[in-house]
Design a protein around this motif. Structure first.
Motif, PDB file in Angstrom:
ATOM      1  N   PHE A  73       0.829  -1.211   0.000  1.00 15.33           N
ATOM      2  CA  PHE A  73       0.000   0.000   0.000  1.00 15.33           C
ATOM      3  C   PHE A  73       0.869   1.269   0.000  1.00 15.33           C
ATOM      4  CE2 PHE A  73      -3.417  -2.888   1.133  1.00 15.33           C
ATOM      5  CZ  PHE A  73      -4.469  -2.346   0.408  1.00 15.33           C
ATOM      6  N   PHE A  74       2.080   1.226   0.608  1.00 14.98           N
ATOM      7  CA  PHE A  74       2.977   2.376   0.492  1.00 14.98           C
ATOM      8  C   PHE A  74       3.412   2.562  -0.966  1.00 14.98           C
ATOM      9  CE2 PHE A  74       4.081   2.236   5.195  1.00 14.98           C
ATOM     10  CZ  PHE A  74       3.489   3.462   5.455  1.00 14.98           C
ATOM     11  N   GLU A  75       3.671   1.440  -1.673  1.00 14.86           N
ATOM     12  CA  GLU A  75       4.042   1.534  -3.095  1.00 14.86           C
ATOM     13  C   GLU A  75       2.893   2.118  -3.916  1.00 14.86           C
ATOM     14  OE1 GLU A  75       5.144  -2.460  -3.902  1.00 14.86           O
ATOM     15  OE2 GLU A  75       7.253  -2.184  -3.349  1.00 14.86           O
ATOM     16  N   GLN A  76       1.625   1.707  -3.574  1.00 17.73           N
ATOM     17  CA  GLN A  76       0.465   2.296  -4.263  1.00 17.73           C
ATOM     18  C   GLN A  76       0.356   3.783  -3.967  1.00 17.73           C
ATOM     19  OE1 GLN A  76      -3.283   0.100  -4.003  1.00 17.73           O
ATOM     20  NE2 GLN A  76      -2.129  -1.731  -3.347  1.00 17.73           N
ATOM     21  N   SER A  77       0.683   4.171  -2.723  1.00 18.97           N
ATOM     22  CA  SER A  77       0.638   5.586  -2.362  1.00 18.97           C
ATOM     23  C   SER A  77       1.642   6.381  -3.199  1.00 18.97           C
ATOM     24  CB  SER A  77       0.933   5.748  -0.870  1.00 18.97           C
ATOM     25  OG  SER A  77       0.946   7.105  -0.513  1.00 18.97           O
ATOM     26  N   ILE A  78       2.834   5.792  -3.421  1.00 18.20           N
ATOM     27  CA  ILE A  78       3.860   6.454  -4.235  1.00 18.20           C
ATOM     28  C   ILE A  78       3.343   6.650  -5.662  1.00 18.20           C
ATOM     29  CG2 ILE A  78       6.138   6.127  -5.275  1.00 18.20           C
ATOM     30  CD1 ILE A  78       6.938   4.700  -2.637  1.00 18.20           C
ATOM     31  N   GLU A  79       2.763   5.603  -6.242  1.00 15.48           N
ATOM     32  CA  GLU A  79       2.282   5.689  -7.616  1.00 15.48           C
ATOM     33  C   GLU A  79       1.189   6.752  -7.765  1.00 15.48           C
ATOM     34  OE1 GLU A  79       3.570   4.208 -10.219  1.00 15.48           O
ATOM     35  OE2 GLU A  79       5.067   3.321  -8.880  1.00 15.48           O
ATOM     36  N   ASN A  80       0.246   6.785  -6.819  1.00 15.58           N
ATOM     37  CA  ASN A  80      -0.846   7.768  -6.899  1.00 15.58           C
ATOM     38  C   ASN A  80      -0.332   9.192  -6.700  1.00 15.58           C
ATOM     39  OD1 ASN A  80      -3.221   6.119  -7.350  1.00 15.58           O
ATOM     40  ND2 ASN A  80      -2.888   5.295  -5.319  1.00 15.58           N
ATOM     41  N   ASN A  81       0.657   9.388  -5.799  1.00 14.85           N
ATOM     42  CA  ASN A  81       1.248  10.718  -5.608  1.00 14.85           C
ATOM     43  C   ASN A  81       1.987  11.170  -6.860  1.00 14.85           C
ATOM     44  OD1 ASN A  81       0.603  11.819  -2.985  1.00 14.85           O
ATOM     45  ND2 ASN A  81       1.721  10.074  -2.102  1.00 14.85           N
ATOM     46  N   LYS A  82       2.638  10.224  -7.540  1.00 19.19           N
ATOM     47  CA  LYS A  82       3.359  10.577  -8.767  1.00 19.19           C
ATOM     48  C   LYS A  82       2.376  11.044  -9.844  1.00 19.19           C
ATOM     49  CE  LYS A  82       7.458   7.634  -8.257  1.00 19.19           C
ATOM     50  NZ  LYS A  82       8.199   6.470  -8.814  1.00 19.19           N
ATOM     51  N   LYS A  83       1.179  10.439  -9.877  1.00 18.50           N
ATOM     52  CA  LYS A  83       0.203  10.811 -10.899  1.00 18.50           C
ATOM     53  C   LYS A  83      -0.237  12.256 -10.776  1.00 18.50           C
ATOM     54  CE  LYS A  83      -1.657   6.155 -11.574  1.00 18.50           C
ATOM     55  NZ  LYS A  83      -2.845   5.282 -11.434  1.00 18.50           N
ATOM     56  N   VAL A  84      -0.244  12.789  -9.548  1.00 19.26           N
ATOM     57  CA  VAL A  84      -0.677  14.182  -9.343  1.00 19.26           C
ATOM     58  C   VAL A  84       0.522  15.110  -9.122  1.00 19.26           C
ATOM     59  CG1 VAL A  84      -2.937  13.547  -8.468  1.00 19.26           C
ATOM     60  CG2 VAL A  84      -1.031  13.723  -6.875  1.00 19.26           C
ATOM     61  N   GLY A  85       1.759  14.572  -9.259  1.00 20.46           N
ATOM     62  CA  GLY A  85       2.963  15.400  -9.112  1.00 20.46           C
ATOM     63  C   GLY A  85       3.222  15.859  -7.698  1.00 20.46           C
ATOM     64  N   ASN A  86       2.797  15.090  -6.707  1.00 19.06           N
ATOM     65  CA  ASN A  86       2.986  15.453  -5.294  1.00 19.06           C
ATOM     66  C   ASN A  86       4.315  14.878  -4.819  1.00 19.06           C
ATOM     67  OD1 ASN A  86       2.834  16.090  -2.617  1.00 19.06           O
ATOM     68  ND2 ASN A  86       0.985  14.878  -2.196  1.00 19.06           N
ATOM     69  N   LYS A  87       5.407  15.638  -5.051  1.00 20.41           N
ATOM     70  CA  LYS A  87       6.747  15.162  -4.677  1.00 20.41           C
ATOM     71  C   LYS A  87       6.874  14.999  -3.169  1.00 20.41           C
ATOM     72  CE  LYS A  87       9.260  17.016  -8.678  1.00 20.41           C
ATOM     73  NZ  LYS A  87      10.384  17.870  -9.099  1.00 20.41           N
ATOM     74  N   ASN A  88       6.258  15.894  -2.421  1.00 25.24           N
ATOM     75  CA  ASN A  88       6.341  15.822  -0.961  1.00 25.24           C
ATOM     76  C   ASN A  88       5.718  14.511  -0.469  1.00 25.24           C
ATOM     77  OD1 ASN A  88       7.189  17.181   1.468  1.00 25.24           O
ATOM     78  ND2 ASN A  88       5.019  17.394   1.950  1.00 25.24           N
ATOM     79  N   GLY A  89       4.568  14.119  -1.054  1.00 26.48           N
ATOM     80  CA  GLY A  89       3.932  12.862  -0.679  1.00 26.48           C
ATOM     81  C   GLY A  89       4.766  11.666  -1.088  1.00 26.48           C
ATOM     82  N   LYS A 122      16.161  16.634  -1.266  1.00 29.16           N
ATOM     83  CA  LYS A 122      17.141  17.626  -1.743  1.00 29.16           C
ATOM     84  C   LYS A 122      16.511  18.525  -2.804  1.00 29.16           C
ATOM     85  CE  LYS A 122      21.306  14.911  -0.744  1.00 29.16           C
ATOM     86  NZ  LYS A 122      22.467  14.193  -1.315  1.00 29.16           N
ATOM     87  N   GLU A 123      15.677  17.933  -3.688  1.00 29.13           N
ATOM     88  CA  GLU A 123      15.005  18.767  -4.687  1.00 29.13           C
ATOM     89  C   GLU A 123      14.092  19.788  -4.013  1.00 29.13           C
ATOM     90  OE1 GLU A 123      12.931  16.452  -7.536  1.00 29.13           O
ATOM     91  OE2 GLU A 123      14.679  15.267  -8.152  1.00 29.13           O
ATOM     92  N   LEU A 124      13.455  19.366  -2.947  1.00 28.09           N
ATOM     93  CA  LEU A 124      12.528  20.247  -2.230  1.00 28.09           C
ATOM     94  C   LEU A 124      13.244  21.129  -1.203  1.00 28.09           C
ATOM     95  CD1 LEU A 124       9.698  17.609  -1.643  1.00 28.09           C
ATOM     96  CD2 LEU A 124       9.654  19.504  -3.276  1.00 28.09           C
ATOM     97  N   LYS A 125      14.560  20.902  -1.023  1.00 27.16           N
ATOM     98  CA  LYS A 125      15.378  21.679  -0.087  1.00 27.16           C
ATOM     99  C   LYS A 125      14.813  21.618   1.330  1.00 27.16           C
ATOM    100  CE  LYS A 125      16.951  24.888  -3.679  1.00 27.16           C
ATOM    101  NZ  LYS A 125      17.056  26.306  -4.106  1.00 27.16           N
ATOM    102  N   GLN A 126      14.434  20.412   1.745  1.00 30.94           N
ATOM    103  CA  GLN A 126      13.923  20.190   3.095  1.00 30.94           C
ATOM    104  C   GLN A 126      15.032  19.523   3.907  1.00 30.94           C
ATOM    105  OE1 GLN A 126      10.437  17.831   2.380  1.00 30.94           O
ATOM    106  NE2 GLN A 126       9.166  19.593   1.814  1.00 30.94           N
TER     107      GLN A 126
END
Length: 571
Positions: A73-89, A122-126
């Motif tokens: 389910f974490f892998e599914q969360s990654i895929e769904n976040n990628k679809k909406v461009g949510n890098k933070n997620g 690093k991309e998000l500078k957090q």
């Protein structure tokens, strides 16, 4: 804000301390709820919502140590976040995925997940997330024996920790460097970082001690302040108490004077009350005497009136009783006469029935014999004549059965039945009855269902009477059943007896017919057909003579079932 973010990232570490157990009811219900929400979000293409729901489901599985499910389910969360461009997620899901894989002992995959999360941080500078990711990656590399890779990651994390002035994370970096150099056999480096680790650790403990001492001093000062305030309030309370005591003493003196005055008033009042009480008692005594006298006179008058009324009523009732007695005697005489007349009529009726039945036997037997003789010449007679011969045979058989029933009814009524108890096999009795009615049933395409007859089951009864009782019921069942229907014969065991049943699919009977079902010469109407009212009466008398019983259940439009109960044969 730095510490809060760090604690949020490492909240998932607490999961590794929980005891592994199967999903409980609450967790199962939560997962079912979230899976429904996930499906709805995917159907509506709301991938940001779907990513959040996947994360919640993964946390539940993680808390219950279902690591494979949590990873999925974490892998599914990654895929769904990628679809909406949510890098933070995506970044947060990678970090959680790495921690779950550590719990599942998938260290290489965990290191990959941390590295992907670090890249996004690093991309998000957090820097807080960069720091936590580097330290987790360094720890995993160290566990895999990749000491140099762990050192590189720890040194990078050390720079970020010093930049953020995060002393706790700095201490952790020194610890990783110390352990890695020690594993590589580089004692000087190991000692160097151990000293740094110890120094930072001592600094943190000192800071903690100072903090505790400062907090203690603040508490002591607060207590002293509260004590001084309490002392001031106590002094004020003493002043107020003294003033209250002075006021109380003055009030007591006034109260004492008032008490003495009240006591004097009470003495005077008691004297007045004593005088009034004497006057009241005298007055009440006179009133009581007068009242009792009047009451006694009223009671005497009422009793006189009631006695007079009772005497009048008693006289009237005696007169009515005398009239009723005379009427009862008249009715008794009338009933006696009627009973004698009815007995004579009944006797005459039975005699006439016997005479008629006896006189009819010979011509009916002659008709039956004639039909049998004519049947022998069936081949030589015309077809129409053969049909008339069949009608003659059927009619003579019906008349003979009717005569037998009339004679049986007379015998039953005169109570001359001679019952011979026998051991009867239920199967034989029912099959014989079915065979006797088979010809009449076949003409209407009626079939008999004998599948519910028990094997090797015996009852106690008279074979002739039982056969006749069942035959009467079965005859009616064939008579009133529609074409191509089924009649069911069988028996059920119940409390030391067997209950034989005959069930048809005929028109059924209403409640009025059921009420008079077993009355002699009481015909029941079913559609256009009529019965003489003898067969069921005879069946009931036979069953009672054999110490059994017969009953019927029926409903209009739903067929009829007769039940005949006889005792079981006991060896």
């Amino acid at each position: 804000m730095t510490r809060i973010a760090y604690l949020y990232l490492f909240f998932s570490c607490i999961v590794t301390c929980m005891v592994a157990q199967d999903l409980n009811n609450e967790a199962s219900e939560q997962i079912a709820h979230y899976e429904e929400a996930l499906q709805k979000a995917l159907d509506e293409a709301k991938f940001d919502n779907a990513a959040g729901v996947c994360g919640k489901i993964a946390y539940i599985y993680w808390n219950n140590r279902k690591f494979d499910k949590a990873i999925s389910f974490f892998e599914q969360s990654i895929e769904n976040n990628k679809k909406v461009g949510n890098k933070n997620g995506v970044k947060s899901a990678y970090f959680n995925l790495g921690l779950v894989r550590i719990d599942n002992e998938q260290y290489e995959d965990a290191l990959t997940a941390f590295n992907q999360g670090i890249t996004l941080a690093k991309e998000l500078k957090q820097k807080n997330f960069i720091l936590s990711g580097l330290i987790n990656a360094a720890s995993v590399s160290q566990s895999l024996g990749k000491n140099q890779e762990a050192i590189d990651l720890a040194l990078e994390a050390l720079d970020v920790a010093q930049e953020l002035e995060d002393i706790n994370m700095t201490k952790r970096c020194y610890g990783i460097l110390y352990e890695c150099y020690q594993s590589m056999g580089q004692s000087e480096k190991s000692i160097e970082y151990f000293d740094l680790y110890s120094t930072v650790d001592k600094f943190l403990r000192d800071e903690q001690a100072k903090k505790i001492q400062s907090e203690s001093q603040q508490k002591v000062a607060q207590i002293a302040t509260e004590k001084a305030k309490t002392d001031r309030e106590l002094v004020n309370s003493n002043f107020k108490l003294q003033a209250a005591q002075d006021s109380l003493q003055r009030a007591n003196e006034i109260a004492e004077r008032q008490r003495l005055q009240l006591k004097l008033n009470e003495v005077t009042l008691r004297e007045q009350q004593t005088q009034l009480e004497k006057e009241r008692l005298l007055r009440n005594g006179l009133i009581t005497i007068i009242g009792l006298t009047l009451t006694f006179l009223v009671i005497l008058y009422i009793q006189y009136r009631q006695k007079k009324k009772k005497n009048i009523l008693l006289a009237e009732q005696n007169h009515k009783i005398s009239q009723q007695k005379e009427e009862i005697e008249k009715q008794g005489s009338y009933l006696s006469i009627k009973n004698e007349e009815l007995s004579a009529v009944n006797k005459e009726k039975n005699m006439m029935m016997s005479m008629v039945a006896h006189d009819l036997k010979k011509p009916i037997n002659d008709l039956s014999s004639l039909s049998q003789i004519l049947e022998q010449f069936e081949d030589k007679l015309p077809e129409d004549f053969n049909h008339l011969v069949g009608v003659l045979k059927k009619s003579s058989q019906g008349y003979r059965d009717m005569v037998h029933k009339i004679l049986d009814a007379g015998a039953i009524e005169s109570r001359k039945l001679n019952v011979v108890e026998e051991k009867l096999l239920i199967k034989d009795v029912l099959e014989d009855n079915a065979e006797s009615q088979n010809l009449a049933a076949s003409k209407k395409n009626i079939t008999f269902d004998l599948s519910q007859i028990p094997e090797n089951s015996f009852i106690r009864g008279d074979k002739i009477y039982l056969t006749q009782a069942i035959e009467n019921v079965l005859y009616n069942a064939v008579k009133y059943s529609p074409e191509k229907s089924t009649i069911y014969l069988g028996a059920n065991s119940s409390n030391g007896s067997y209950e034989i049943f005959v069930k048809d699919e005929g028109p059924g009977m209403d409640k009025e017919d059921l009420t008079y079902l077993f009355e002699t010469f009481r015909p029941l109407k079913n559609g256009d057909l009529e019965s003489t009212g003898l067969g069921l009466t005879i069946s009931q008398k036979y069953m009672e003579a054999m110490k059994g019983e017969i009953r019927c259940e029926s409903e209009v439009g739903k067929g009829t079932t007769f039940y005949m109960t006889l005792p079981r044969w006991e060896n």
